[in-house]
Design a protein around this motif. Sequence first.
Motif, mmCIF file in Angstrom:
data_model
loop_
_atom_site.group_PDB
_atom_site.id
_atom_site.type_symbol
_atom_site.label_atom_id
_atom_site.label_comp_id
_atom_site.label_asym_id
_atom_site.label_seq_id
_atom_site.Cartn_x
_atom_site.Cartn_y
_atom_site.Cartn_z
ATOM 1 N N MET A 1 0.822 -1.186 0.000
ATOM 2 C CA MET A 1 0.000 0.000 0.000
ATOM 3 C C MET A 1 0.865 1.249 0.000
ATOM 4 O O MET A 1 0.719 2.125 0.828
ATOM 5 N N THR A 2 1.798 1.325 -0.908
ATOM 6 C CA THR A 2 2.679 2.484 -0.982
ATOM 7 C C THR A 2 2.888 2.890 -2.431
ATOM 8 O O THR A 2 2.719 2.087 -3.334
ATOM 9 N N THR A 3 3.239 4.132 -2.617
ATOM 10 C CA THR A 3 3.514 4.623 -3.965
ATOM 11 C C THR A 3 4.996 4.880 -4.175
ATOM 12 O O THR A 3 5.410 5.178 -5.278
ATOM 13 N N ALA A 4 5.789 4.772 -3.131
ATOM 14 C CA ALA A 4 7.227 4.979 -3.238
ATOM 15 C C ALA A 4 7.865 3.779 -3.930
ATOM 16 O O ALA A 4 7.489 2.637 -3.704
ATOM 17 N N THR A 5 8.833 4.043 -4.779
ATOM 18 C CA THR A 5 9.487 2.963 -5.497
ATOM 19 C C THR A 5 10.644 2.360 -4.719
ATOM 20 O O THR A 5 10.904 1.178 -4.815
ATOM 21 N N SER A 6 11.336 3.194 -3.928
ATOM 22 C CA SER A 6 12.508 2.704 -3.221
ATOM 23 C C SER A 6 12.770 3.536 -1.974
ATOM 24 O O SER A 6 12.388 4.702 -1.894
ATOM 25 N N ILE A 52 -7.423 5.709 5.399
ATOM 26 C CA ILE A 52 -8.640 5.140 4.832
ATOM 27 C C ILE A 52 -9.816 5.724 5.600
ATOM 28 O O ILE A 52 -9.856 5.668 6.828
ATOM 29 N N ASP A 53 -10.781 6.272 4.884
ATOM 30 C CA ASP A 53 -11.963 6.855 5.492
ATOM 31 C C ASP A 53 -12.928 5.732 5.884
ATOM 32 O O ASP A 53 -13.436 5.008 5.027
ATOM 33 N N ALA A 54 -13.177 5.604 7.182
ATOM 34 C CA ALA A 54 -14.019 4.512 7.679
ATOM 35 C C ALA A 54 -15.470 4.631 7.225
ATOM 36 O O ALA A 54 -16.163 3.626 7.068
ATOM 37 N N ARG A 56 -16.490 5.713 4.303
ATOM 38 C CA ARG A 56 -16.599 5.327 2.893
ATOM 39 C C ARG A 56 -16.322 3.855 2.661
ATOM 40 O O ARG A 56 -16.832 3.248 1.727
ATOM 41 N N PHE A 57 -15.476 3.260 3.508
ATOM 42 C CA PHE A 57 -15.079 1.867 3.334
ATOM 43 C C PHE A 57 -15.285 1.082 4.633
ATOM 44 O O PHE A 57 -14.323 0.650 5.269
ATOM 45 N N PRO A 58 -16.531 0.848 5.035
ATOM 46 C CA PRO A 58 -16.750 0.146 6.308
ATOM 47 C C PRO A 58 -16.314 -1.311 6.263
ATOM 48 O O PRO A 58 -15.972 -1.890 7.288
ATOM 49 N N GLU A 59 -16.269 -1.933 5.092
ATOM 50 C CA GLU A 59 -15.858 -3.338 5.012
ATOM 51 C C GLU A 59 -14.359 -3.502 5.276
ATOM 52 O O GLU A 59 -13.932 -4.527 5.797
ATOM 53 N N ILE A 60 -13.580 -2.494 4.954
ATOM 54 C CA ILE A 60 -12.142 -2.545 5.241
ATOM 55 C C ILE A 60 -11.878 -2.217 6.700
ATOM 56 O O ILE A 60 -11.068 -2.852 7.362
ATOM 57 N N MET A 61 -12.600 -1.208 7.204
ATOM 58 C CA MET A 61 -12.394 -0.729 8.565
ATOM 59 C C MET A 61 -13.453 -1.314 9.496
ATOM 60 O O MET A 61 -14.152 -0.605 10.192
ATOM 61 N N ARG A 62 -13.579 -2.609 9.545
ATOM 62 C CA ARG A 62 -14.650 -3.249 10.290
ATOM 63 C C ARG A 62 -14.392 -3.330 11.780
ATOM 64 O O ARG A 62 -15.273 -3.586 12.546
ATOM 65 N N LYS A 63 -13.143 -3.129 12.220
ATOM 66 C CA LYS A 63 -12.856 -3.248 13.656
ATOM 67 C C LYS A 63 -12.867 -1.901 14.318
ATOM 68 O O LYS A 63 -12.385 -0.951 13.938
#
Length: 63
Positions: A1-6, A52-54, A56-63
Amino acid sequence: MTTATSDKVFKKSEHKRARRAVNARDLTLEDAPVGKEFGNPWGAPKDGKQWIDASRFPEIMRK
């Protein structure tokens, strides 16, 4: 989950900063700096943290 290459640029700059700190101290009078003072992995560009906005994405942030 990153955009950095190195992490190369980050690691080089932190190691350089650590070497300069060791060279600036008189090691006969005081101890060398601890290695964990430099190069915080949580501050690296490739640490993988992402906001991550909880509502908008409740399935990811379920805990």
